[in-house]
Design an enzyme around this catalytic site. Structure first.
Site, PDB file in Angstrom:
ATOM      1  N   GLY A  50      16.305 -11.008 -10.989  1.00 32.69           N
ATOM      2  CA  GLY A  50      15.289 -11.890 -11.565  1.00 32.69           C
ATOM      3  C   GLY A  50      13.881 -11.624 -11.068  1.00 32.69           C
ATOM      4  O   GLY A  50      12.954 -12.368 -11.393  1.00 32.69           O
ATOM      5  N   ASP A  64       7.986  -0.969  -8.895  1.00 35.27           N
ATOM      6  CA  ASP A  64       9.368  -1.344  -9.221  1.00 35.27           C
ATOM      7  C   ASP A  64      10.365  -0.356  -8.623  1.00 35.27           C
ATOM      8  O   ASP A  64      11.418  -0.094  -9.199  1.00 35.27           O
ATOM      9  CB  ASP A  64       9.558  -1.457 -10.751  1.00 35.27           C
ATOM     10  CG  ASP A  64      10.900  -2.081 -11.136  1.00 35.27           C
ATOM     11  OD1 ASP A  64      11.514  -2.744 -10.284  1.00 35.27           O
ATOM     12  OD2 ASP A  64      11.331  -1.882 -12.293  1.00 35.27           O
TER      13      ASP A  64
HETATM   14 CA    CA Z   1      13.005  -4.380 -11.138  1.00 34.47          CA
END
Ligand code: CA
Length: 710
Positions: A197, A321
């Site tokens: 999340g 990320d």
């Molecule tokens: Ca991610």
């Protein structure tokens, strides 16, 4: 160099991005429980087959001399057309496998006969909180129970014989947009589970529950909360000193433990991988700088208590990320003449790491794909030597946020001493949120993708690029020598999103691909010894097991996961055949016909050519990109998993507003967006989709020399 890595494909990459049952005995309460034999070698009892997660089977009946005789023995319909990522668990001649949302199927592993199914009945609207499809990576089996976590964050213990729930706990509290896609592990009677999340803005943690009754035993938070309050764990004080310049705890801060775990029984250490920050750019999350522990880290703890032992951060102060949640493998190997107990990981950031798993010391790290964010990893300090800063300036990023390697498990063969890594070369774009650059204030929109990047930059780029003329991006199966830190052989796929890997003592490596081809390679050379076109793309890893002397190879077929947005329809089996989820099991001499799927060619509803208001289209494109593209694909081009909205039927078009704003298809997983989108937004998206459909229908109608102009 740039061509090779498909530079313009940025918008796609950015998300646009045996135990044998030998008998029974009574437990202390007098219940009948299964007793498992001490020969796990012939089945697949744990997620990575063994606790070290090597995904290597010592079975040799199927080998490099006879694998060409492999044929289908049975298949099972999974009842879904979405992504399937699970590792089947095979224990006592039975197979336990999960599908979407956390649905579990128990099958006879020799015949494929269904024994029971369990459906956690996840409300369809929770599908909105999936960054990457409503997938599930598998169950855990321990004693007389099967454990599974549902997409909406509940952990279940099921009766191994009936599938009936024995206990259920809510692991997320439903206050924040957490999801669970990972497989639980059971270590020393504790069920371990994390969550996902971070793209929406949550605080990551991993929990341990008592396998008998579901009581919470411990919880480890991966990022610090409000430092003015007592820290839940002592090491969070140290972690908090690596964050600065904002009230990060108000936006969750990320660090979810959404996949990888490994256990070293000899040293009693549990390892887990930690994900990216929320939002992605450190410039927003921690403008004063700092490493932001324990983001993008591998953490070692004691499994009884969750007590911290060591951590290694792969990407300090990450902005891209670059999760460290990817599969970890434990092995003992000789390095510089010394046998070392190592942990290996190929996280998203493009470097293959070999760590001392007792101390967390970095032994070596080298690039396994093209990398431009760091020059190298300094072995003395254990830190990357960075090449970019990731601030207001937009940057091209290698690897992309999809990672040089993602969750698809790799495999290690102690016979070839090679790690088989499913890799890809994709390019990403880093463009800091223009809203943040202008205001400098932390914005958090509940229910949105709160990744702190500039959707407008992605939209402009996507809209100005002709998809069909872009070079196709590729995935690879790389055989990696972890001692020499280099590839020994490499196989190039036609598609960037492919499956996890299985290695066997039969000198074989198995992998399914996004184009629907399942292959067996010779483990030492990479030669393709067997392949089958199964017409459904694969991302899940295969497993192998033996029953009554017969060796089987099983794999879940069903494309999706991140591919629902980042996949390329031009090379996907999903776009060509639909995406019918099925479990396929092969053996030597298997002769069942492979269920053939018809090719599909969905027509575009022909509409009267019309003029569009440029302003509406631009507004619609931006809303589409921010709220729809993550599932339905960039510039309204679906990868083939979820509906291509350019090809909506007249019936769907007439219901468009009801579907988006009234939740007419919520039960199917299409959320109600009435809390985020206005009627005007939806009207603009609709106009944008008609514009895209018209563009497609004209493209389809015109021949190569046509003068039809848009
Ligand atoms: Ca991610």
């Amino acid at each position: 160099m740039v061509d090779e890595y498909s530079l313009p494909r940025v918008f796609i990459a950015i998300f646009i991005f045996g135990l044998l049952v030998t008998g029974c005995e009574k437990d202390t309460a007098g219940n009948t429980v299964k007793v498992l034999a001490d020969n796990p070698d012939i089945e697949w009892p744990l997620h990575g087959r063994d606790e070290s997660e090597q995904r290597f089977s010592p079975l040799t009946k199927i080998n490099d001399k006879n694998v060409m005789d492999l044929g289908l023995e049975w298949s099972y319909q999974m009842g879904t057309y979405r992504g399937l990522e699970a590792t089947p668990i095979v224990v006592g001649g039975r197979m336990y496998v999960s599908g979407n949302w956390g649905v579990v199927h128990a099958l006879d592993a020799a015949s494929g006969e269904k024994l029971w199914t369990f459906n956690p009945e996840v409300p369809g609207h929770w599908g909105r909180y999936g960054c990457c499809d409503v997938v599930n990576r598998g169950v855990a089996v321990w004693q007389d129970k099967v454990f599974v976590a549902s997409f909406d964050g509940r952990l279940f213990a099921l009766d191994i014989n009936t599938g009936k729930p024995l206990w259920e706990v809510d692991t997320i509290g439903k206050q924040s947009p957490y999801t669970i896609t990972g497989a639980p592990r059971v270590v020393k009677g504790r069920v371990l589970i994390g969550n996902g999340g971070a793209e929406y803005g949550v605080r990551g943690y991993i929990s341990a529950y008592d396998a008998q009754d579901g009581a919470l035993v411990w919880r480890f938070y991966t990022v610090p909360g409000d430092p003015s309050l007592p820290f839940e764990q002592p090491e969070l004080r140290m972690a908090a000193e690596t964050w600065s310049g904002t009230e990060w705890w108000k936006i969750g801060a990320g660090g979810t433990v959404w996949d990888s775990m490994t256990y070293d029984a000899d040293n009693d250490l549990l390892y887990f991988g930690v994900g990216n920050g929320s939002p992605w750019p450190r410039a927003i999350r921690s403008p004063g700088g700092g490493d932001n522990l324990f983001l993008s880290s591998i953490v070692a703890v004691r499994p009884d208590t969750g007590e911290y032992v060591w951590h290694y951060q792969t990407t300090p102060g990450d902005s891209l990320d670059f999760t460290a949640t990817q599969h970890m493998i434990l092995a003992d190997m000789t390095l510089k003449g010394e046998v070392r107990k190592v942990l290996m990981q190929a996280p998203k950031n493009g470097f293959f790491y070999v760590l001392d798993r007792i101390t967390g010391e970095l032994l070596s790290a080298e690039k396994y794909v093209a990398v431009n964010w760091a020059d190298h990893i300094d072995v003395d300090t254990g830190r990357p030597v960075k090449t970019k800063s990731y601030g207001a300036e937009s940057e091209i990023v290698l690897p992309s946020p999809a990672g040089g390697h993602n969750w698809q498990p790799m495999a290690y063969s102690p016979e070839t001493n090679l790690v088989y890594i499913p890799t890809r070369d994709l390019t990403g774009l880093f463009a800091l949120s223009s809203e943040w650059i202008e205001t400098g204030s932390l914005t958090h929109k509940p229910g949105w993708w709160n990744i702190g990047l500039d959707w407008k930059a992605f939209t402009d780029l996507a809209e100005s690029t002709d998809l069909d003329t872009l070079p196709i991006s590729h995935g690879y199966l790389k055989a990696w020598d972890p001692v020499a830190q280099k590839a020994i052989w490499s196989f190039q796929h036609s598609n960037a999103w492919n499956g996890g890997v299985l290695a066997t003592a039969g000198n074989l490596v198995f992998q399914g691909a996004g184009d629907g081809i399942f292959r067996a390679h010779q483990a030492d050379t990479g030669d393709i010894l067997w392949s089958a076109n199964i017409m459904t793309g694969m991302i899940a890893p295969p497993v192998t097991y033996s029953i009554d002397g017969e060796q089987y190879i099983a794999i879940l077929a069903g494309w999706g996961g991140s591919a629902i947005s980042a996949g390329d329809a031009r090379t996907s089996a999903a776009a060509k055949y639909g995406n019918y989820g099925r479990l396929l099991t092969f053996k030597l001499g298997g002769s069942k016909p492979l269920p053939v799927l018809p090719e599909r060619n969905l027509p575009v509803e022909v509409v009267e050519p019309r003029e569009f208001e440029e302003e509406d289209i631009r507004a619609g494109a931006l809303v589409y990109m921010e709220h729809c593209s993550v599932c339905h694909g960039s510039v309204a081009v679906s990868s083939g998993v979820l509906p291509d909205l350019r090809k909506m039927s007249a019936g769907v078009r007439s219901q468009f507003k009801k579907i988006v704003l009234e939740g007419q298809r919520e039960a199917l997983g299409m959320p109600n967006f009435s809390d985020l989108l206005s009627e005007k937004d939806v009207g603009n998206v609709y106009q944008y989709l008609l514009y895209r459909a018209q563009k497609l229908s004209i493209e389809q109608l015109k021949g190569p020399d046509s003068e039809v102009a848009l």
